[in-house]
Motif scaffolding. Structure first.
Motif, PDB file in Angstrom:
ATOM      1  N   GLU A   1      12.469  10.484  25.754  1.00 19.07           N
ATOM      2  CA  GLU A   1      12.439   9.680  26.988  1.00 19.07           C
ATOM      3  C   GLU A   1      13.826   9.620  27.628  1.00 19.07           C
ATOM      4  N   GLU A   2      14.853   9.512  26.773  1.00 18.86           N
ATOM      5  CA  GLU A   2      16.231   9.467  27.274  1.00 18.86           C
ATOM      6  C   GLU A   2      16.593  10.818  27.940  1.00 18.86           C
ATOM      7  N   ALA A   3      16.212  11.905  27.266  1.00 19.22           N
ATOM      8  CA  ALA A   3      16.484  13.238  27.815  1.00 19.22           C
ATOM      9  C   ALA A   3      15.727  13.422  29.126  1.00 19.22           C
ATOM     10  N   GLU A   4      14.483  12.986  29.150  1.00 22.04           N
ATOM     11  CA  GLU A   4      13.671  13.090  30.379  1.00 22.04           C
ATOM     12  C   GLU A   4      14.329  12.304  31.522  1.00 22.04           C
ATOM     13  N   GLY A   5      14.835  11.120  31.211  1.00 18.55           N
ATOM     14  CA  GLY A   5      15.467  10.301  32.254  1.00 18.55           C
ATOM     15  C   GLY A   5      16.659  11.027  32.870  1.00 18.55           C
ATOM     16  N   ALA A   6      17.501  11.615  32.022  1.00 17.60           N
ATOM     17  CA  ALA A   6      18.685  12.313  32.535  1.00 17.60           C
ATOM     18  C   ALA A   6      18.269  13.549  33.326  1.00 17.60           C
ATOM     19  N   ILE A   7      17.266  14.245  32.823  1.00 10.15           N
ATOM     20  CA  ILE A   7      16.853  15.496  33.485  1.00 10.15           C
ATOM     21  C   ILE A   7      16.129  15.190  34.797  1.00 10.15           C
ATOM     22  N   ARG A   8      15.367  14.108  34.839  1.00 10.77           N
ATOM     23  CA  ARG A   8      14.739  13.705  36.100  1.00 10.77           C
ATOM     24  C   ARG A   8      15.820  13.349  37.129  1.00 10.77           C
TER      25      ARG A   8
ATOM     26  N   LYS B   1      11.997  21.323  42.667  1.00 16.08           N
ATOM     27  CA  LYS B   1      10.715  21.449  41.953  1.00 16.08           C
ATOM     28  C   LYS B   1      10.662  22.743  41.137  1.00 16.08           C
ATOM     29  N   ASN B   2      11.295  23.795  41.657  1.00 11.76           N
ATOM     30  CA  ASN B   2      11.220  25.102  40.980  1.00 11.76           C
ATOM     31  C   ASN B   2      12.342  25.339  39.970  1.00 11.76           C
ATOM     32  N   LEU B   3      13.334  24.465  39.955  1.00 14.65           N
ATOM     33  CA  LEU B   3      14.506  24.663  39.088  1.00 14.65           C
ATOM     34  C   LEU B   3      14.155  24.383  37.619  1.00 14.65           C
ATOM     35  N   ARG B   4      14.587  25.293  36.749  1.00 10.28           N
ATOM     36  CA  ARG B   4      14.360  25.039  35.319  1.00 10.28           C
ATOM     37  C   ARG B   4      15.547  24.261  34.740  1.00 10.28           C
ATOM     38  N   ILE B   5      15.224  23.173  34.059  1.00 10.88           N
ATOM     39  CA  ILE B   5      16.262  22.341  33.445  1.00 10.88           C
ATOM     40  C   ILE B   5      15.925  22.178  31.963  1.00 10.88           C
TER      41      ILE B   5
ATOM     42  N   ALA C   1       8.750  19.972  20.137  1.00 11.71           N
ATOM     43  CA  ALA C   1       7.495  19.789  20.889  1.00 11.71           C
ATOM     44  C   ALA C   1       7.551  18.517  21.728  1.00 11.71           C
ATOM     45  N   ALA C   2       8.057  17.420  21.135  1.00  9.98           N
ATOM     46  CA  ALA C   2       8.098  16.149  21.871  1.00  9.98           C
ATOM     47  C   ALA C   2       9.071  16.230  23.046  1.00  9.98           C
ATOM     48  N   ILE C   3      10.148  16.986  22.871  1.00 11.83           N
ATOM     49  CA  ILE C   3      11.144  17.105  23.950  1.00 11.83           C
ATOM     50  C   ILE C   3      10.562  17.912  25.116  1.00 11.83           C
ATOM     51  N   VAL C   4       9.992  19.086  24.802  1.00  8.23           N
ATOM     52  CA  VAL C   4       9.515  19.922  25.921  1.00  8.23           C
ATOM     53  C   VAL C   4       8.200  19.409  26.506  1.00  8.23           C
ATOM     54  N   ALA C   5       7.579  18.441  25.842  1.00  7.25           N
ATOM     55  CA  ALA C   5       6.350  17.845  26.413  1.00  7.25           C
ATOM     56  C   ALA C   5       6.675  16.930  27.596  1.00  7.25           C
ATOM     57  N   GLN C   6       7.953  16.565  27.755  1.00 11.95           N
ATOM     58  CA  GLN C   6       8.335  15.689  28.870  1.00 11.95           C
ATOM     59  C   GLN C   6       8.176  16.456  30.193  1.00 11.95           C
ATOM     60  N   PRO C   7       7.706  15.793  31.238  1.00 13.55           N
ATOM     61  CA  PRO C   7       7.337  16.521  32.466  1.00 13.55           C
ATOM     62  C   PRO C   7       8.478  17.275  33.150  1.00 13.55           C
ATOM     63  N   ASP C   8       9.705  16.763  33.043  1.00 16.40           N
ATOM     64  CA  ASP C   8      10.803  17.441  33.749  1.00 16.40           C
ATOM     65  C   ASP C   8      11.605  18.393  32.867  1.00 16.40           C
ATOM     66  N   ILE C   9      11.294  18.436  31.581  1.00 19.22           N
ATOM     67  CA  ILE C   9      12.079  19.269  30.654  1.00 19.22           C
ATOM     68  C   ILE C   9      11.381  20.613  30.475  1.00 19.22           C
ATOM     69  N   ASP C  10      12.105  21.676  30.806  1.00 19.41           N
ATOM     70  CA  ASP C  10      11.485  23.002  30.845  1.00 19.41           C
ATOM     71  C   ASP C  10      11.843  23.877  29.659  1.00 19.41           C
ATOM     72  N   GLY C  11      12.434  23.294  28.632  1.00 20.18           N
ATOM     73  CA  GLY C  11      12.771  24.097  27.471  1.00 20.18           C
ATOM     74  C   GLY C  11      14.023  23.560  26.809  1.00 20.18           C
ATOM     75  N   ALA C  12      14.643  24.408  25.994  1.00 21.46           N
ATOM     76  CA  ALA C  12      15.782  23.925  25.209  1.00 21.46           C
ATOM     77  C   ALA C  12      16.844  25.003  25.047  1.00 21.46           C
TER      78      ALA C  12
END
Ligand code: PEP
Length: 251
Positions: A181-188, A204-208, A220-231
């Motif tokens: 959730e913390e990672a998602e917040g920063a990436i959003r 919208k098209n940028l991979r973060i 799995a839990a990290i990349v399941a976040q809507p704005d996180i596109d990988g690692a």
């Protein structure tokens, strides 16, 4: 639709012989379905061999750094064109170890980004805050200052080739991860910055990506976040089996 991306940064690990052993084992391992783009980032000395072994495999190659000049008297450096000649599609720019240990500042990173983009490489630009900045609630200030300076003058059309890696420095190589959730917040927040600095469509098209102690258990839990596109993965990318498991988890 943004394709997920898992990149393995080997840092200063693996001789060419060890790189070859890794790549053969990784290509033979179960890496799940084809939906996840995978990138290996070996040390420079392993790039040419890795480029030959990875050709037509669907696994991409990247450099860990580059110099901004095309050629010349820059002892120890490597150019974008040399990376491309080895088969690289990606290059890391501004990894926190380069920023901290090698004193790379935003002005230099801006020149590196321009050199990568001018040559057709996709830069993976790393940004992130220190532990002190994290504790003081300065994530937004730090990361947006890095983005503003590093991307200064980069045209909207060029952003399509850029990947951002949000890597809180306190989570790199420490075994401590930001919560999903913390990672998602920063990436959003980063995506929001792009929609204001460029436009909604570009954002919208940028991979973060997220980076910082990613492993097969937390991927799995990290990349399941809507704005996180990988690692972007460091330590856990050194074992072919472990790295393949992360790719599977991201699928
Ligand atoms: C990195 O070096 O970019 C990184 C995220 O390392 P680690 O996965 O080991 O924390």
């Amino acid at each position: 639709m943004r394709q997920r991306l898992i990149a393995g940064n080997w840092k200063m690990n693996k001789t060419p012989t060890e790189a070859e052993r890794f790549i053969r084992a990784f290509l033979a391992a179960d890496r799940g379905a084809d939906g996840v783009e995978t990138v290996l980032l070996p040390p420079f000395i392993g790039l040419e061999l890795a480029g030959r072994l990875l050709r037509k495999t669907g696994v991409a190659l990247g450099g860990q750094d580059l110099h901004f000049e095309e050629k010349g008297a820059f002892t120890g450096e490597i150019s974008a064109e040399m990376l491309i000649a080895c088969g690289c599609r990606y290059v890391l720019v501004g990894h926190s170890e380069r920023r901290t240990l090698f004193h790379e500042d935003d002005g230099l990173l801006n020149r590196k980004l321009n050199a990568a983009l001018a040559t057709g490489l996709s830069p993976i630009l790393c940004v992130g805050e220190t532990l002190a900045e994290h504790r003081e609630g300065q994530v937004r200030e730090k990361v947006t200052a890095q983005l503003c300076a590093d991307l200064d003058g980069i045209e909207p059309a060029q952003i399509a080739s850029v990947v951002i890696a949000y890597e809180p420095i306190w989570a790199i190589g420490t075994g401590e991860t930001a919560s999903p959730e913390e990672a998602e917040g920063a990436i959003r927040m980063i995506r929001g910055w792009f929609s204001r600095a460029y436009d909604e469509e570009i954002a919208k098209n940028l991979r973060i990506l997220y980076g910082g102690s990613v492993n097969p258990e937390n991927a799995a839990a990290i990349v399941a976040q809507p704005d996180i596109d990988g690692a972007l993965v460091g330590g856990a990318s050194l074992s072919p089996e472990t790295f393949a498991r992360i790719v599977v988890q991201a699928g």
